[in-house]
Design a protein around this motif. Sequence first.
Motif, mmCIF file in Angstrom:
data_model
loop_
_atom_site.group_PDB
_atom_site.id
_atom_site.type_symbol
_atom_site.label_atom_id
_atom_site.label_comp_id
_atom_site.label_asym_id
_atom_site.label_seq_id
_atom_site.Cartn_x
_atom_site.Cartn_y
_atom_site.Cartn_z
ATOM 1 N N UNK A 1 0.854 -1.183 0.000
ATOM 2 C CA UNK A 1 0.000 0.000 0.000
ATOM 3 C C UNK A 1 0.892 1.236 0.000
ATOM 4 N N UNK A 2 0.664 2.150 -0.908
ATOM 5 C CA UNK A 2 1.478 3.370 -0.904
ATOM 6 C C UNK A 2 1.328 4.114 0.418
ATOM 7 N N UNK A 3 2.417 4.668 0.908
ATOM 8 C CA UNK A 3 2.335 5.415 2.163
ATOM 9 C C UNK A 3 1.823 6.826 1.875
ATOM 10 N N UNK A 4 1.309 7.456 2.910
ATOM 11 C CA UNK A 4 0.860 8.844 2.808
ATOM 12 C C UNK A 4 2.029 9.743 3.205
ATOM 13 N N UNK A 5 2.632 10.386 2.214
ATOM 14 C CA UNK A 5 3.814 11.210 2.486
ATOM 15 C C UNK A 5 3.500 12.378 3.423
ATOM 16 N N UNK B 1 14.391 13.938 -0.339
ATOM 17 C CA UNK B 1 13.925 12.780 -1.110
ATOM 18 C C UNK B 1 12.944 11.926 -0.310
ATOM 19 N N UNK B 2 12.756 12.248 0.974
ATOM 20 C CA UNK B 2 11.760 11.516 1.767
ATOM 21 C C UNK B 2 12.309 10.344 2.556
ATOM 22 N N UNK B 3 13.621 10.266 2.710
ATOM 23 C CA UNK B 3 14.183 9.087 3.384
ATOM 24 C C UNK B 3 13.705 8.953 4.834
ATOM 25 N N UNK B 4 13.527 10.073 5.522
ATOM 26 C CA UNK B 4 13.058 9.981 6.913
ATOM 27 C C UNK B 4 11.612 9.497 6.962
ATOM 28 N N UNK B 5 10.809 9.956 6.024
ATOM 29 C CA UNK B 5 9.425 9.467 5.944
ATOM 30 C C UNK B 5 9.428 7.964 5.670
ATOM 31 N N UNK B 6 10.271 7.577 4.732
ATOM 32 C CA UNK B 6 10.385 6.146 4.419
ATOM 33 C C UNK B 6 10.717 5.340 5.684
ATOM 34 N N UNK C 1 16.435 4.570 -2.820
ATOM 35 C CA UNK C 1 16.397 3.835 -4.087
ATOM 36 C C UNK C 1 15.154 2.970 -4.291
ATOM 37 N N UNK C 2 14.304 2.815 -3.263
ATOM 38 C CA UNK C 2 13.105 1.975 -3.419
ATOM 39 C C UNK C 2 12.053 2.692 -4.254
ATOM 40 N N UNK C 3 11.032 1.955 -4.615
ATOM 41 C CA UNK C 3 9.922 2.586 -5.314
ATOM 42 C C UNK C 3 9.384 3.745 -4.474
ATOM 43 N N UNK D 1 10.155 7.350 0.132
ATOM 44 C CA UNK D 1 11.424 7.966 -0.265
ATOM 45 C C UNK D 1 11.488 8.079 -1.782
ATOM 46 N N UNK D 2 12.695 8.402 -2.298
ATOM 47 C CA UNK D 2 12.891 8.466 -3.758
ATOM 48 C C UNK D 2 11.823 9.334 -4.419
ATOM 49 N N UNK D 3 11.527 10.470 -3.781
ATOM 50 C CA UNK D 3 10.444 11.332 -4.269
ATOM 51 C C UNK D 3 10.712 11.785 -5.690
ATOM 52 N N UNK D 4 9.690 11.715 -6.492
ATOM 53 C CA UNK D 4 9.797 12.101 -7.897
ATOM 54 C C UNK D 4 10.840 11.230 -8.620
ATOM 55 N N UNK D 5 11.075 10.041 -8.057
ATOM 56 C CA UNK D 5 12.038 9.090 -8.635
ATOM 57 C C UNK D 5 13.419 9.719 -8.797
#
Lengths: 588, 253
Positions: B53-57, B92-97, B199-201, B206-210
């Motif tokens: 399930x996609x997380x809610x950023x 890039x969202x690593x902390x959220x990840x 680097x994950x999907x 994380x990996x915001x906007x790829x």
Amino acid sequence: MATKLPRTDAVVVGLGWAGAIIANELVDAGLSVVGVERGPWRDTAKDFNIASVTDELRYAQRQELMLRTAQNTITMRNTPSQTALPMRQWGSFHPGNGTGGAGNHWAGITFRFQPEEFRLRSHLEERYGAGSIPDELSLQDWGTDWNEMEPHYDAFEKLAGTSGRAANLARGRQAGGNPFEGVRSSDYPTPPLKQPYSPTLFADTAREMGYQPFPVPSSLVSETYTNPLGVTMGPCTFCGFCTNYGCANYSKASSITTVLPTLIRKDNFEARTLCEVLRVTTDSDGRRATGIVYVDSAGRQWEQPADIVVIAAFTFENVRLMLTSNIGEAYDPITRRGTTGRNYAYQTANSVQLFFDDKNFNPFIGAGAVGMGIDEFNNDNFDHSGLGFFGGGSTRVTPIGAAPINSRPTPPGTPRWGSQWKRSTVDNYASTMSIGCEASNYASPNNYLSLDPTYRDRLGRPLLRITFDFTDNDLKMAQYVTDKVTEIAKRMNPRQMVAKPRTGPWDGRPYQSSHVVGGFVMGADPSHSSVNKYLQVWDVPNLFVVGASAFPQNPGYNPTGTVGALAFKAADGIVNHYLRRPGEMITT
Amino acid sequence: MSKTRDTAKAGGLTRRQLLGSSAALLVGASGTARALSYTDTPEWQPFSNIAATPVDDDADWQFFTPDEAATVEAIVERLIPADDLSVSGKDAGCAVFIDRQLAGLYGDYERRYMHGPFQAGTPQQGDQSPLTPQQRYRLGLASLDDHCRNTQDALFKDLGGEQRDAILAQLESGDIALDDIDSVAFFEIVLQNTMEGFFADPMYGGNRDMVAWKMVGFPGARYDYRDYIERHNEDLAFEPVSIQGRGDWSTPA
């Protein structure tokens, strides 16, 4: 207490490659068969859908398809004097779970072992002298031979749709295949896969040096293929989510893409999933298996009586079930008596990494078994006189894909974080390749499997304990073959090369291969083997234990082709020999 | 037609029996799945086992306290610094990840063998810590701030970039000893999770906007390269795609 169920003709434990093949053959012979599987039912459409399979975090990092160590794991140590500790997260190898087993997330490389392997001890003594095999190696013959094995390899390749180029056909030799293979009754069912850049570059260089490169035989099919059971597979698309992943394209052969779709529809077959077998039951003198006891997902125990019991789990669980069921005599490394747990072996993985400035390998294009190889340095394909070791390895370039959590090659000495790390990661991502050498691992009296005295699984049963380290023989071999690979790598003219021969001690943390073999080996002599050449347990004629657990040692090849062939061989033994004289050891 | 059935007759429990029995009897590692007997065509629904399930950023922190989150952001923006190649690990969202991973099934190692005795072994025997990832972060982040208070009279997040780099390097090498957790083990899990997030999907936070995939040239969730495999040594110039597609493929709101 286990509740007793109505008897069945045969119960098969494990619905991976070996179990599904045997169950299908027994059902076709008219037997009623119950298949018991520890994990869930897996199906391409619900488990490996194309919309979601391309997920490196889920499948490679969190190991979605692998057996959860919470359910069962192993303990490990390098020497008998150490205390074994549990492998809490799979590292060195990746046992599977559910229908399809490890065959769902395997790479698909499908070699046949060479004719010499099945009589390895005899072969080496004939070629190098009676005293040539050092004491640290407990090499053995398999009790069978090429002529007996070849039809079963052929059956497995046709089941799996294996792609490749034959060299040594019964009707004559042809160029472009592996010149070291044993004589084949027929060609590969599907032609070789197309090749990406890095295997092509390797093969061109190897050819210039006088070697004979060939496409790696692959059970990722190269074109639409319908197997003899009527199950159809689709061509591999080189998506690069292959090893550690299930295939969404029905391209990678596994029991769920080649056997179970037809087997499950046959009237006299039933599969029970999420049922973990606790033990094989025997009569009072232990000469006859009476069935199995298993626990379901609600924790209730059931006894399934059966006239024939087939154990076809992964190597580790095959051996653990035999130890917990007191089948055979547990191996003792001091007296060297006993056969259950004896001759555990692994694979000796070596590599040379090549960093280029002027290449773009598009490394994300790949598949577990696409690639080119050479066999000049494998097994006994070269003269070992005076080398001080036996064995060798399969040298090849097989780009499996390059999802970037794991695939981020940088030269040694590069920081692992920060701006320099990032710069190097970007510079080397597309321009790095690796030549692997998947080499033999020869059994040794100090490498064995036993029950752990301390650590238990969630059901209170002892974990299986691995005592293993690489022998001097294998370490010398690793250095030798890696030097040979380095010569090829040098000629490819990279900016930088990093040779990685396997060194000791065996390390449980980094992935090496799931090619764990032995522990319940086959042979002609009951004092040094657990099963005969039909995988029939010595002195327990209605019990068959099938899988890589039967390999007396491991040559420089991936094991699955031989696991499949042995499954057909065991089925042949049951259907064409055992059923004619039930309750007796097969003697032909 | 499906003949999938509960295994009461064949050797298991009916669903009703199962629901009425103690949940403790469930096989932990298989979650709520129950033993089933299959004959004929097994029943399945497309996507039924695809639970990612996609997380809610934009949601609140799921595991970290705000202070912990600020510390983690201060770490990941040094592990992956902003430069001409990419934004920082923080952006890039690593902390959220990491937060969402810790709040999920990874956070308490529910799939991992966690029986004792826990004892130190050889390096080759691998991670033998009894601590879950949640515990490793909770103890490690608190100990890191304790260390910074004692030596720098400041919290980690309030230190400059070069000071943070120096401390991270000393954690990596083991030159700093933390009070409640092995400093190297703490550094390693943070580094591993940061790289996973980068680097994950992107659906995992994380990996915001790829951003990481664009940086290295990884095309992401593509699955058919049959037309490209024989185009050797050529820049194929793929724009990456995530499991959720691409932003510019979506209908504008």
